[in-house]
Design an enzyme around this catalytic site. Sequence first.
Site, PDB file in Angstrom:
ATOM      1  NE  ARG A  19      -2.933   0.259   3.297  1.00  0.00           N
ATOM      2  CZ  ARG A  19      -2.223   0.491   4.407  1.00  0.00           C
ATOM      3  NH1 ARG A  19      -1.577   1.627   4.561  1.00  0.00           N
ATOM      4  NH2 ARG A  19      -2.178  -0.419   5.363  1.00  0.00           N
ATOM      5  CE1 TYR A  49     -17.109  10.706 -16.606  1.00  0.00           C
ATOM      6  CE2 TYR A  49     -16.324  10.769 -14.360  1.00  0.00           C
ATOM      7  CZ  TYR A  49     -16.840  10.061 -15.417  1.00  0.00           C
ATOM      8  OH  TYR A  49     -17.074   8.728 -15.286  1.00  0.00           O
ATOM      9  CG  ASP A 103     -10.131  15.723 -15.483  1.00  0.00           C
ATOM     10  OD1 ASP A 103      -9.383  15.140 -16.301  1.00  0.00           O
ATOM     11  OD2 ASP A 103     -11.117  15.176 -14.969  1.00  0.00           O
ATOM     12  CE  LYS A 137     -12.532   7.423 -18.789  1.00  0.00           C
ATOM     13  NZ  LYS A 137     -12.912   8.660 -18.149  1.00  0.00           N
TER      14      LYS A 137
END
Length: 384
Positions: free
Chosen positions: A49, A102, A177, A202
């Site tokens: 982690r 978005y 973004d 993406k």
Amino acid sequence: MTEGFNTRAIHAGQAFDPTTGAVVPPVYLTSTFAQDGIGGLRGGYEYGRGGNPTRDALQEQLAALENGTAAFSFSSGLAAEDSLIRALLQPGDHIVLGNDVYGGTYRLINRVLGPWGISHATADMADAASVEAAVAAGNGRTRFVWVETPSNPMMKITDIAALADTARAAGALLVVDNTFATPYLQNPLDLGADIVVHSTTKYIGGHSDVIGGAVVVKDAGLAEKIGFVQFAVGAVSGPLDAWLTTRGLKTLGVRMDRHSSNAKAVAAWLSEQAAVERVLYPGLADHPGHELAARQMKDFGGMVSVQLKGGEAAARKLAESTRVFTLAESLGGIESLMNYPSEMTHASVKGTELAVPENLVRLSVGIEDEADLLEDLDQALQGL
Ligand SMILES: *Cc1c(COP(=O)(O)O)cnc(C)c1O
């Protein structure tokens, strides 16, 4: 001298494995690392982690491509956004966000972080008075100004350098973004932004086979806080996901050149069709953000939105009539996708001020042969 984009994409963080000589750094599929005596760490790694070499390789690659000093890889774009906001904001703070961000970003801020105590106001980022009003609504607690350019799916272009000045004057940080543009076409940190976020699902992953997200910064103080939350919350990308993302990122430059040239051809062709009301693509000379995009981006990218004269019925029909374009959510993969935002990607903002026009279809133009894409759109439009 800084190496060129493609050289950095292929080599940053990607040195061959010193033990075996493997040219491609291996996937470190391990949750923990053996210690030579208590606290005796071999490569600085302790527990997955907190750190994993495969994730570190991706993070180094991302930082090098966005001209940042530190990048953090998460399990999704929204996980990246959530960790970023919790790392730097407190309950009572305020976010100003573009009125066409978005839908998932809006839902996160409105429905998850809202009850946690984060307020927000939306603004038209191209309109200074609108941004000022949204900042003022924060009563001195505006910490983030959050923008997407090009925006999804309205393809609006915002002047990043000018908005960075506005944010700074308000005592806030500018978050961009950069999912649509990618670091190949646009580097917000160079234009004055403080923080870049990505859905690496993406274009960066680029092959529609992995979900992921990232945050990139220049400032060491911001990096320390984000790194702490990444470790303390643990919304990290797993080693296999990080490796797939790294592999995709190596070819981002060549893919974006092809996405951009195909999208340019599709946008130009669509603009001449009788069934089409309007094509939203910053590469078209009549797009209101065309000159700004030409200045702040290297090229115009692979996303095209189209509004149809026949309204909602025509848009739905087009979305369901293509053969090369696949009807699916998401974007940025090598294969062309077609999306009907008001019922698909943007269903979560239906009925809000962020609602998308019902005659709009969004195209993620892939890297297939241009002639096949145009022929597919032609046969689909003929059926309207
Ligand atoms: C998809 C997307 C996100 C969310 O990313 P996930 O990886 O789906 O969580 C954020 N911003 C933009 C612009 C997106 O397209």
